[in-house]
Write a protein that holds these residues in place. Structure first.
Motif, PDB file in Angstrom:
ATOM      1  N   SER A   2      76.567  -5.772   8.098  1.00  0.00           N
ATOM      2  CA  SER A   2      75.806  -4.765   8.838  1.00  0.00           C
ATOM      3  C   SER A   2      74.304  -5.040   8.806  1.00  0.00           C
ATOM      4  CB  SER A   2      76.084  -3.375   8.269  1.00  0.00           C
ATOM      5  OG  SER A   2      75.684  -3.322   6.917  1.00  0.00           O
ATOM      6  N   ILE A   3      73.892  -6.154   8.182  1.00  0.00           N
ATOM      7  CA  ILE A   3      72.464  -6.495   8.097  1.00  0.00           C
ATOM      8  C   ILE A   3      72.267  -7.992   8.304  1.00  0.00           C
ATOM      9  CG2 ILE A   3      71.866  -4.605   6.518  1.00  0.00           C
ATOM     10  CD1 ILE A   3      71.939  -6.737   4.241  1.00  0.00           C
ATOM     11  N   ASN A   4      71.036  -8.379   8.608  1.00  0.00           N
ATOM     12  CA  ASN A   4      70.633  -9.777   8.584  1.00  0.00           C
ATOM     13  C   ASN A   4      69.897 -10.014   7.276  1.00  0.00           C
ATOM     14  OD1 ASN A   4      71.516 -10.633  11.194  1.00  0.00           O
ATOM     15  ND2 ASN A   4      69.797  -9.503  12.076  1.00  0.00           N
ATOM     16  N   ASP A   5      70.182 -11.126   6.619  1.00  0.00           N
ATOM     17  CA  ASP A   5      69.482 -11.468   5.381  1.00  0.00           C
ATOM     18  C   ASP A   5      69.565 -12.976   5.205  1.00  0.00           C
ATOM     19  OD1 ASP A   5      68.393 -11.724   2.835  1.00  0.00           O
ATOM     20  OD2 ASP A   5      69.469  -9.984   2.046  1.00  0.00           O
ATOM     21  N   SER A   6      68.421 -13.601   5.036  1.00  0.00           N
ATOM     22  CA  SER A   6      68.392 -15.061   4.910  1.00  0.00           C
ATOM     23  C   SER A   6      68.470 -15.523   3.459  1.00  0.00           C
ATOM     24  CB  SER A   6      67.126 -15.627   5.559  1.00  0.00           C
ATOM     25  OG  SER A   6      65.982 -15.105   4.904  1.00  0.00           O
ATOM     26  N   ASN A   7      68.447 -14.587   2.508  1.00  0.00           N
ATOM     27  CA  ASN A   7      68.478 -14.983   1.106  1.00  0.00           C
ATOM     28  C   ASN A   7      69.251 -13.946   0.279  1.00  0.00           C
ATOM     29  OD1 ASN A   7      67.973 -16.608  -1.099  1.00  0.00           O
ATOM     30  ND2 ASN A   7      66.024 -15.594  -1.581  1.00  0.00           N
ATOM     31  N   SER A   8      70.456 -13.633   0.694  1.00  0.00           N
ATOM     32  CA  SER A   8      71.239 -12.611   0.001  1.00  0.00           C
ATOM     33  C   SER A   8      71.977 -13.221  -1.185  1.00  0.00           C
ATOM     34  CB  SER A   8      72.248 -11.972   0.956  1.00  0.00           C
ATOM     35  OG  SER A   8      73.280 -12.886   1.255  1.00  0.00           O
ATOM     36  N   ASP A   9      72.363 -12.390  -2.100  1.00  0.00           N
ATOM     37  CA  ASP A   9      73.248 -12.809  -3.184  1.00  0.00           C
ATOM     38  C   ASP A   9      74.371 -11.787  -3.268  1.00  0.00           C
ATOM     39  OD1 ASP A   9      74.398 -14.176  -5.234  1.00  0.00           O
ATOM     40  OD2 ASP A   9      72.829 -13.781  -6.707  1.00  0.00           O
ATOM     41  N   ILE A  10      75.120 -11.710  -2.151  1.00  0.00           N
ATOM     42  CA  ILE A  10      76.262 -10.801  -2.066  1.00  0.00           C
ATOM     43  C   ILE A  10      77.503 -11.614  -2.410  1.00  0.00           C
ATOM     44  CG2 ILE A  10      77.644  -9.355  -0.537  1.00  0.00           C
ATOM     45  CD1 ILE A  10      75.029  -8.716   0.953  1.00  0.00           C
ATOM     46  N   ARG A  11      78.349 -11.026  -3.221  1.00  0.00           N
ATOM     47  CA  ARG A  11      79.533 -11.733  -3.706  1.00  0.00           C
ATOM     48  C   ARG A  11      80.766 -10.841  -3.588  1.00  0.00           C
ATOM     49  NH1 ARG A  11      77.109 -14.124  -9.391  1.00  0.00           N
ATOM     50  NH2 ARG A  11      75.281 -15.150  -8.482  1.00  0.00           N
ATOM     51  N   VAL A  12      81.923 -11.469  -3.625  1.00  0.00           N
ATOM     52  CA  VAL A  12      83.198 -10.758  -3.594  1.00  0.00           C
ATOM     53  C   VAL A  12      83.748 -10.688  -5.019  1.00  0.00           C
ATOM     54  CG1 VAL A  12      85.560 -10.789  -2.700  1.00  0.00           C
ATOM     55  CG2 VAL A  12      83.679 -11.542  -1.254  1.00  0.00           C
ATOM     56  N   GLY A  13      84.300  -9.537  -5.374  1.00  0.00           N
ATOM     57  CA  GLY A  13      85.014  -9.352  -6.634  1.00  0.00           C
ATOM     58  C   GLY A  13      86.319  -8.636  -6.358  1.00  0.00           C
ATOM     59  N   TYR A  14      87.306  -8.819  -7.229  1.00  0.00           N
ATOM     60  CA  TYR A  14      88.630  -8.229  -7.028  1.00  0.00           C
ATOM     61  C   TYR A  14      89.093  -7.509  -8.283  1.00  0.00           C
ATOM     62  CZ  TYR A  14      88.928 -11.579  -3.176  1.00  0.00           C
ATOM     63  OH  TYR A  14      88.684 -12.301  -2.046  1.00  0.00           O
ATOM     64  N   ALA A  15      89.818  -6.413  -8.088  1.00  0.00           N
ATOM     65  CA  ALA A  15      90.516  -5.734  -9.181  1.00  0.00           C
ATOM     66  C   ALA A  15      91.974  -5.606  -8.779  1.00  0.00           C
ATOM     67  CB  ALA A  15      89.919  -4.361  -9.444  1.00  0.00           C
ATOM     68  N   VAL A  16      92.874  -5.912  -9.692  1.00  0.00           N
ATOM     69  CA  VAL A  16      94.309  -5.744  -9.475  1.00  0.00           C
ATOM     70  C   VAL A  16      94.722  -4.454 -10.167  1.00  0.00           C
ATOM     71  CG1 VAL A  16      96.602  -6.704  -9.893  1.00  0.00           C
ATOM     72  CG2 VAL A  16      94.695  -8.234  -9.358  1.00  0.00           C
ATOM     73  N   LEU A  17      95.291  -3.519  -9.388  1.00  0.00           N
ATOM     74  CA  LEU A  17      95.711  -2.219  -9.902  1.00  0.00           C
ATOM     75  C   LEU A  17      97.230  -2.113  -9.863  1.00  0.00           C
ATOM     76  CD1 LEU A  17      93.279   0.079  -7.870  1.00  0.00           C
ATOM     77  CD2 LEU A  17      92.831  -1.091 -10.021  1.00  0.00           C
ATOM     78  N   GLU A  63      80.863  -9.733 -11.851  1.00  0.00           N
ATOM     79  CA  GLU A  63      79.550  -9.719 -11.211  1.00  0.00           C
ATOM     80  C   GLU A  63      79.618 -10.333  -9.817  1.00  0.00           C
ATOM     81  OE1 GLU A  63      77.080 -11.729 -14.012  1.00  0.00           O
ATOM     82  OE2 GLU A  63      77.190 -10.085 -15.454  1.00  0.00           O
ATOM     83  N   GLY A  64      80.818 -10.503  -9.311  1.00  0.00           N
ATOM     84  CA  GLY A  64      81.026 -11.158  -8.023  1.00  0.00           C
ATOM     85  C   GLY A  64      81.237 -12.651  -8.220  1.00  0.00           C
ATOM     86  N   LEU A  65      82.028 -13.250  -7.359  1.00  0.00           N
ATOM     87  CA  LEU A  65      82.326 -14.677  -7.448  1.00  0.00           C
ATOM     88  C   LEU A  65      81.244 -15.460  -6.718  1.00  0.00           C
ATOM     89  CD1 LEU A  65      86.116 -14.284  -6.737  1.00  0.00           C
ATOM     90  CD2 LEU A  65      85.084 -14.836  -8.938  1.00  0.00           C
ATOM     91  N   PRO A  66      80.468 -16.264  -7.446  1.00  0.00           N
ATOM     92  CA  PRO A  66      79.376 -17.021  -6.815  1.00  0.00           C
ATOM     93  C   PRO A  66      79.885 -17.883  -5.659  1.00  0.00           C
ATOM     94  CG  PRO A  66      79.257 -17.190  -9.202  1.00  0.00           C
ATOM     95  CD  PRO A  66      80.568 -16.532  -8.873  1.00  0.00           C
ATOM     96  N   GLY A  67      79.144 -17.869  -4.549  1.00  0.00           N
ATOM     97  CA  GLY A  67      79.511 -18.676  -3.381  1.00  0.00           C
ATOM     98  C   GLY A  67      80.566 -18.062  -2.487  1.00  0.00           C
ATOM     99  N   SER A  68      81.050 -16.875  -2.821  1.00  0.00           N
ATOM    100  CA  SER A  68      82.098 -16.254  -2.005  1.00  0.00           C
ATOM    101  C   SER A  68      81.561 -15.758  -0.658  1.00  0.00           C
ATOM    102  CB  SER A  68      82.785 -15.121  -2.760  1.00  0.00           C
ATOM    103  OG  SER A  68      81.858 -14.206  -3.287  1.00  0.00           O
ATOM    104  N   ILE A  69      80.275 -15.451  -0.587  1.00  0.00           N
ATOM    105  CA  ILE A  69      79.603 -15.074   0.659  1.00  0.00           C
ATOM    106  C   ILE A  69      78.368 -15.975   0.773  1.00  0.00           C
ATOM    107  CG2 ILE A  69      78.402 -13.216   1.910  1.00  0.00           C
ATOM    108  CD1 ILE A  69      81.316 -12.561   1.594  1.00  0.00           C
ATOM    109  N   PRO A  70      78.123 -16.563   1.951  1.00  0.00           N
ATOM    110  CA  PRO A  70      76.947 -17.439   2.070  1.00  0.00           C
ATOM    111  C   PRO A  70      75.635 -16.670   1.843  1.00  0.00           C
ATOM    112  CG  PRO A  70      78.022 -17.148   4.211  1.00  0.00           C
ATOM    113  CD  PRO A  70      78.868 -16.453   3.200  1.00  0.00           C
TER     114      PRO A  70
END
Length: 190
Positions: A2-17, A63-70
């Motif tokens: 939902s945003i533009n960002d040229s230097n983000s550090d957004i990552r994906v994390g998972y929980a198994v329930l 803390e999120g998986l590094p490299g999961s989102i560019p």
């Protein structure tokens, strides 16, 4: 995104329930009502068996998986990240949910999330001598990382197919028995 960002550090994390875990026997100090009301526990016996839902069985990427989102993200773009999540701590695969979270690694904030109930359909996994596995995804069965072929049978004992390593096989919904070497396991295809 939902945003533009040229230097983000957004990552994906998972929980198994896992849902419907238990029953676990516990003392009920609210039994009889002498300590007041407590969501109906005052009407229950002194010892109760409790069933729990949303029990976290494992977590990947705290803390999120590094490299999961560019690092460079663009508004309106879709980004895909896939990974295999072992279900070693789960007791009933039919009661599994996976929560995927987008985590801002700079702040530690979870900025979005989604929960998928019963994302797996395998009743079990065959471990071969070299760590191979049989996966069921949708109506596809795949033998992975194996050192030999596996045989696939219908529940009435008729041979359906030979599974070759790393070759996906499309099948109809149903219950199958996979045999590799001296091991066999039931697979459910939904």
């Amino acid at each position: 995104m939902s945003i533009n960002d040229s230097n983000s550090d957004i990552r994906v994390g998972y929980a198994v329930l896992e849902d419907n875990v238990g029953p676990y026997v516990q003392q009920n100090y609210y039994s009889g009502g002498s300590h007041g009301e407590m969501g109906g526990f005052e009407d229950e016996p002194k010892v109760v068996g409790l069933i729990f839902n949303d029990v976290v069985r494992s977590y990947y990427g705290c803390e999120g998986l590094p490299g999961s989102i560019p690092a460079e993200i663009k508004k309106g773009e879709e980004y895909v990240y896939e990974c295999r999540i072992p279900l070693t701590n789960v007791t009933n695969k039919d009661e599994v949910s996976v929560v995927a979270m987008l985590i801002d690694a700079t702040t530690g904030e979870i900025i979005n999330g989604a929960k998928k109930k019963n994302p797996v359909s395998a009743v079990g996994i065959i471990e071969t001598s070299n760590g191979g596995k049989i996966d069921v995804e949708g109506r596809t069965i795949t033998l992975r990382e194996a050192d030999m072929d596996a045989e696939l049978f219908s529940v009435d004992g008729k041979k359906v197919a030979t599974l070759k390593p790393n070759v996906a096989l499309s099948v109809e919904s149903g219950i199958y028995v996979a045999k590799i070497g001296s091991k066999s396991i039931k697979l459910m295809v939904k």
